[in-house]
Structure formats: C-alpha cells, structure tokens
Design a protein around this motif. Structure first.
Motif, PDB file in Angstrom:
ATOM      1  N   TYR A 131      -5.700   1.845   2.300  1.00  0.00           N
ATOM      2  CA  TYR A 131      -5.085   2.445   1.112  1.00  0.00           C
ATOM      3  C   TYR A 131      -6.051   2.505  -0.066  1.00  0.00           C
ATOM      4  O   TYR A 131      -5.931   3.392  -0.917  1.00  0.00           O
ATOM      5  CB  TYR A 131      -3.807   1.697   0.704  1.00  0.00           C
ATOM      6  N   SER A 132      -7.000   1.612  -0.116  1.00  0.00           N
ATOM      7  CA  SER A 132      -7.935   1.583  -1.255  1.00  0.00           C
ATOM      8  C   SER A 132      -8.705   2.889  -1.380  1.00  0.00           C
ATOM      9  O   SER A 132      -9.132   3.259  -2.473  1.00  0.00           O
ATOM     10  CB  SER A 132      -8.899   0.406  -1.131  1.00  0.00           C
ATOM     11  N   LYS A 133      -8.846   3.618  -0.280  1.00  0.00           N
ATOM     12  CA  LYS A 133      -9.552   4.903  -0.313  1.00  0.00           C
ATOM     13  C   LYS A 133      -8.793   5.942  -1.119  1.00  0.00           C
ATOM     14  O   LYS A 133      -9.365   6.931  -1.561  1.00  0.00           O
ATOM     15  CB  LYS A 133      -9.777   5.399   1.121  1.00  0.00           C
TER      16      LYS A 133
ATOM     17  N   HIS B  76      -0.169  -1.867 -10.898  1.00  0.00           N
ATOM     18  CA  HIS B  76      -1.355  -1.498 -11.668  1.00  0.00           C
ATOM     19  C   HIS B  76      -1.053  -1.614 -13.163  1.00  0.00           C
ATOM     20  O   HIS B  76      -1.855  -2.148 -13.935  1.00  0.00           O
ATOM     21  CB  HIS B  76      -1.807  -0.087 -11.292  1.00  0.00           C
TER      22      HIS B  76
ATOM     23  N   PRO C 161       0.798  -1.232   0.000  1.00  0.00           N
ATOM     24  CA  PRO C 161       0.000   0.000   0.000  1.00  0.00           C
ATOM     25  C   PRO C 161       0.833   1.287   0.000  1.00  0.00           C
ATOM     26  O   PRO C 161       0.864   2.036   0.976  1.00  0.00           O
ATOM     27  CB  PRO C 161      -0.827  -0.126   1.288  1.00  0.00           C
TER      28      PRO C 161
ATOM     29  N   LEU D  82      -7.066   5.192  -3.979  1.00  0.00           N
ATOM     30  CA  LEU D  82      -6.911   4.771  -5.366  1.00  0.00           C
ATOM     31  C   LEU D  82      -7.863   5.510  -6.298  1.00  0.00           C
ATOM     32  O   LEU D  82      -9.033   5.699  -5.977  1.00  0.00           O
ATOM     33  CB  LEU D  82      -7.126   3.268  -5.495  1.00  0.00           C
TER      34      LEU D  82
ATOM     35  N   THR E 258      -9.903  -5.807  -1.146  1.00  0.00           N
ATOM     36  CA  THR E 258      -9.048  -5.339  -0.059  1.00  0.00           C
ATOM     37  C   THR E 258      -8.798  -6.442   0.963  1.00  0.00           C
ATOM     38  O   THR E 258      -9.601  -7.368   1.101  1.00  0.00           O
ATOM     39  CB  THR E 258      -9.666  -4.126   0.664  1.00  0.00           C
TER      40      THR E 258
ATOM     41  N   LEU F 224     -11.239  -4.720  -7.875  1.00  0.00           N
ATOM     42  CA  LEU F 224     -10.469  -4.239  -6.735  1.00  0.00           C
ATOM     43  C   LEU F 224     -11.010  -4.897  -5.477  1.00  0.00           C
ATOM     44  O   LEU F 224     -12.205  -4.862  -5.207  1.00  0.00           O
ATOM     45  CB  LEU F 224     -10.567  -2.714  -6.611  1.00  0.00           C
TER      46      LEU F 224
ATOM     47  N   THR G  14      -5.265  -4.513  -2.376  1.00  0.00           N
ATOM     48  CA  THR G  14      -4.471  -3.681  -1.481  1.00  0.00           C
ATOM     49  C   THR G  14      -5.197  -3.621  -0.140  1.00  0.00           C
ATOM     50  O   THR G  14      -6.180  -4.313   0.065  1.00  0.00           O
ATOM     51  CB  THR G  14      -4.204  -2.285  -2.081  1.00  0.00           C
TER      52      THR G  14
END
Length: 164
Positions: free
Chosen positions: A40-42, A19, A10, A44, A55, A53, A36
């Motif tokens: 951290y996905s927040k 990616h 992340p 992207l 998590t 995607l 991920t």
C-alpha cells in the motif's frame, strides 16, 4: 521527544484519518512514524517529510489484497505476518537509537497491542469511523435501536436526526 508509531490499515478510508491524526500529534511535538503495508505504501502521496514512513508486510508485498484473491485469505495471512513484521520494525527503530514510546493502531489490528506490550510500549486503538457511526453501533448493541430500520428517520441522544 516522544516517538509514536501509527499503524494504519491499508485502505484510503483508514489511512486518511490516521494521517490527519499524525499531523495533530506532530503539532504537539511528537515524533511520528506512519506505518502501512509495503504494497500500500506505493499508493501514498503527500506524506510530509516530517512524518517518517515505514512499512510492514501483509504477506502479499507485491499487490496487497489484489494478490490474495479474497478478503478471508488476505486477513488470515496478514494476521500471521503482521505481528512478526511489526515486532521487527519496533526492534529496528529501537536499535537505530529512535525507540518507540507509543503504538497507535487501527482497530482492525488488535494484535498490535500484544506486540507493543511485548516491548513494554504503550498501545492505543484508533477508530477510523466517525463517532456518529460508532454511536449507532452502540445503540444497536444495547437494543436501543432495532435493525433493520423501519422508519426513514432515527433520533439518537446528542446527534441530529438522521435519515436512513
């Protein structure tokens, strides 16, 4: 269709190369799920809808590393929680009728290979650093390049001359 899970560390310098790798896999007809951490996905953006995607938890789901206070605490917790939540994700994908055939994981997560093996899934490490950097590490390890550097320019096989 082959389904590949790509587990990224992340951080932007790790997510971006992975990616791009996902896009290359997809061009070859591979179904790709980029994985991920929840925190951290927040961050992207620009992940194409064609790349799923998912998590996993790093143990600090609200703010990731910032929540942990230091790298040692962050990595220790991630190494405790990450394998468990990756296994849960692989189980979930299998139950949904979309089983995973391959796990490509960031080299920071060697535990991902053990998780993949438990499910009978092929695993492959992904080095996010430029191969020139890996070559430098190799030559230092082999004793062909001594550190700290004493010259302003170094020359290694198959690479252009490099400035320190």
């Amino acid at each position: 269709m082959v389904h590949c899970v790509v587990l990224a560390y992340p951080a932007q310098g790790h997510i971006n190369p992975m990616h791009n790798f996902c896009k290359l896999l997809q061009q070859q007809g591979v179904k790709v799920t980029l994985v991920t951490t929840l925190s951290y996905s927040k961050n992207l953006q620009n992940i194409p809808a064609s790349i799923a995607l998912e998590t996993i938890s790093d143990g600090f789901d609200n703010r990731g590393f910032a929540e942990s206070g230091n790298w040692k605490a962050y990595l220790e917790r991630f190494w405790q929680v990450g394998p468990k939540t990756l296994a849960e994700l692989l189980e979930k994908l299998g139950r949904s009728g979309d089983p995973v055939d391959c796990v490509v994981y960031n080299s920071f997560f060697p535990w991902a290979l053990e998780v993949a093996k438990r499910f009978g899934i092929v695993g492959a490490v992904f080095l996010t650093q430029n191969m020139s950097v890996n070559s430098i590490y190799h030559h230092v390890q082999q004793g062909n390049l001594c550190v700290p550097l004493t010259k302003s320019e170094i020359s290694l096989p198959l690479l252009p001359k490099l400035q320190t």
